[in-house]
Design a protein around this motif. Structure first.
Motif, PDB file in Angstrom:
ATOM      1  N   ALA A 264      17.696  -7.167  -1.566  1.00 58.10           N
ATOM      2  CA  ALA A 264      16.318  -6.487  -1.485  1.00 58.10           C
ATOM      3  C   ALA A 264      16.387  -6.724  -0.438  1.00 58.10           C
ATOM      4  O   ALA A 264      15.505  -6.210   0.367  1.00 58.10           O
ATOM      5  N   ARG A 265      16.675  -8.246  -0.120  1.00 55.78           N
ATOM      6  CA  ARG A 265      16.876  -7.678   1.648  1.00 55.78           C
ATOM      7  C   ARG A 265      17.475  -7.911   2.339  1.00 55.78           C
ATOM      8  O   ARG A 265      16.344  -6.720   3.501  1.00 55.78           O
TER       9      ARG A 265
ATOM     10  N   LYS B 268      15.685  -2.059  -7.783  1.00 57.23           N
ATOM     11  CA  LYS B 268      16.749  -3.121  -6.537  1.00 57.23           C
ATOM     12  C   LYS B 268      16.389  -4.341  -6.110  1.00 57.23           C
ATOM     13  O   LYS B 268      17.324  -4.909  -5.659  1.00 57.23           O
ATOM     14  N   LEU B 269      15.246  -4.281  -5.729  1.00 55.01           N
ATOM     15  CA  LEU B 269      14.158  -5.349  -4.898  1.00 55.01           C
ATOM     16  C   LEU B 269      14.040  -6.911  -6.235  1.00 55.01           C
ATOM     17  O   LEU B 269      14.071  -7.657  -5.196  1.00 55.01           O
TER      18      LEU B 269
ATOM     19  N   SER C  14      14.183 -12.721 -10.555  1.00 51.47           N
ATOM     20  CA  SER C  14      14.942 -11.389 -10.539  1.00 51.47           C
ATOM     21  C   SER C  14      14.414 -10.796 -11.654  1.00 51.47           C
ATOM     22  O   SER C  14      15.050  -9.914 -12.463  1.00 51.47           O
ATOM     23  N   GLN C  15      13.543 -10.898 -12.409  1.00 48.25           N
ATOM     24  CA  GLN C  15      12.817 -10.099 -14.002  1.00 48.25           C
ATOM     25  C   GLN C  15      11.509  -9.610 -13.670  1.00 48.25           C
ATOM     26  O   GLN C  15      11.187  -9.572 -12.546  1.00 48.25           O
ATOM     27  N   PRO C  16      11.742  -8.217 -14.408  1.00 47.66           N
ATOM     28  CA  PRO C  16      10.603  -7.461 -14.600  1.00 47.66           C
ATOM     29  C   PRO C  16       9.239  -7.928 -14.596  1.00 47.66           C
ATOM     30  O   PRO C  16       8.908  -8.946 -15.389  1.00 47.66           O
ATOM     31  N   ILE C  17       8.467  -7.243 -13.844  1.00 49.63           N
ATOM     32  CA  ILE C  17       7.289  -7.519 -13.381  1.00 49.63           C
ATOM     33  C   ILE C  17       6.142  -7.221 -14.528  1.00 49.63           C
ATOM     34  O   ILE C  17       6.221  -5.373 -14.832  1.00 49.63           O
ATOM     35  N   GLU C  18       5.685  -7.496 -15.360  1.00 46.69           N
ATOM     36  CA  GLU C  18       4.896  -6.893 -16.929  1.00 46.69           C
ATOM     37  C   GLU C  18       4.016  -6.068 -16.786  1.00 46.69           C
ATOM     38  O   GLU C  18       4.466  -5.031 -17.330  1.00 46.69           O
ATOM     39  N   PRO C  19       3.089  -6.024 -15.523  1.00 46.94           N
ATOM     40  CA  PRO C  19       2.527  -5.484 -15.344  1.00 46.94           C
ATOM     41  C   PRO C  19       3.070  -3.620 -15.149  1.00 46.94           C
ATOM     42  O   PRO C  19       2.207  -2.521 -15.104  1.00 46.94           O
TER      43      PRO C  19
END
Length: 267
Positions: free
Chosen positions: A233-234, A227-228, A251-256
């Motif tokens: 997010a804010r 959701k963030l 807004s893109q998924p963070i790989e780690p």
């Protein structure tokens, strides 16, 4: 006569206590280069640096610490027996046990730390904490080869476990706060997705009976994390007491982070 005997017993007890304090160890027992035929199944730890004020060994079920009662640095060059707890756990549950050995300085700053697996089939392991890292060997001989590889640990998983709660008031807010920490970690870690996934799988496997509850915590954090990455997010940050957090991610998924969630079966 009885009074004298009582005083004698008290004196002996006091001397034994003083001797115990002189060793400086709480839970760890000094064992200077014990002959091979008397060495026990478990883990021996040796310092090879002079600036350590405490050395510790922990797993998911116990922690042992060795430090001098007078606050002075620990003596280097001597083997300390970490007891049979890890060996007993491995034998009783018929599994490898993940354990961590580390040393801290005078102000409790972390000097060195590393994690390894112990299996009862290995019998005895020898961990050396030096100025250039922590090594582990199946031999206690001088200059023995470090033939037990270290296990990568993800501290962020421990932080989630400690801060997030399930089924209590405020749990969703804590999940948002943990998700913020997770995002910060994910954006700044230098680890690759493959090694993160492997480390996460190892960490989760070591949870055993606590795995179900931890997966519930991680699922809550994952929900907040996703959701963030949206326009919510804010408002979420402000509601969770994170008004001062600047949104630096997109807004893109963070790989780690995705690697962790995949290891947990959430992808």
């Amino acid at each position: 006569m009885k009074h004298c005997k009582k005083l004698t017993l008290l004196l002996i007890a006091a001397l034994l206590l003083a001797a115990a304090l002189m060793t400086g160890c709480t839970g760890l027992t000094p064992a200077q280069d014990a002959p091979a035929d008397t060495k026990k199944e478990g883990i021996y730890v040796r310092l090879e640096r002079d600036d350590a004020y405490a050395v510790y060994l922990n797993s998911d079920s116990f922690t042992k610490v060795c430090e001098n009662a007078d606050g002075t640095p620990l003596k280097s060059g001597e083997w300390i027996f970490a007891g049979e707890d890890v060996a007993k756990l491995s034998q009783e549950e018929n599994r490898s046990v993940l354990f961590t050995v580390g040393a801290s300085g005078s102000d409790d700053t972390l000097l060195e730390e590393a994690s390894f697996f112990y299996d009862i089939a290995k019998g005895t392991l020898y961990v050396t904490v030096g100025a250039e890292g922590v090594t582990c060997s199946t031999s206690g001989e001088p200059d023995a080869m470090a033939d037990v590889p270290p296990v990568l640990k993800l501290a962020i998983l421990d932080e989630i476990d400690e801060t997030v709660t399930v089924g209590v008031s405020g749990s969703s807010l804590r999940a948002v706060q943990a998700a913020v920490q997770l995002i910060d970690w994910g954006m700044n870690t230098g680890l690759g997705a493959d090694e993160i996934g492997e480390a996460a799988s190892t960490w989760l496997a070591a949870k055993n009976d606590g795995l179900t509850e931890y997966l519930q915590k991680l699922e809550m954090v994952d929900d907040a994390y996703q959701k963030l990455l949206t326009d919510e997010a804010r408002d979420m940050l402000d509601s969770a007491g994170c008004a001062g957090v600047e949104i630096t991610w997109g807004s893109q998924p963070i790989e780690p982070i995705e690697a962790i969630m995949q290891a947990a079966g959430l992808r």
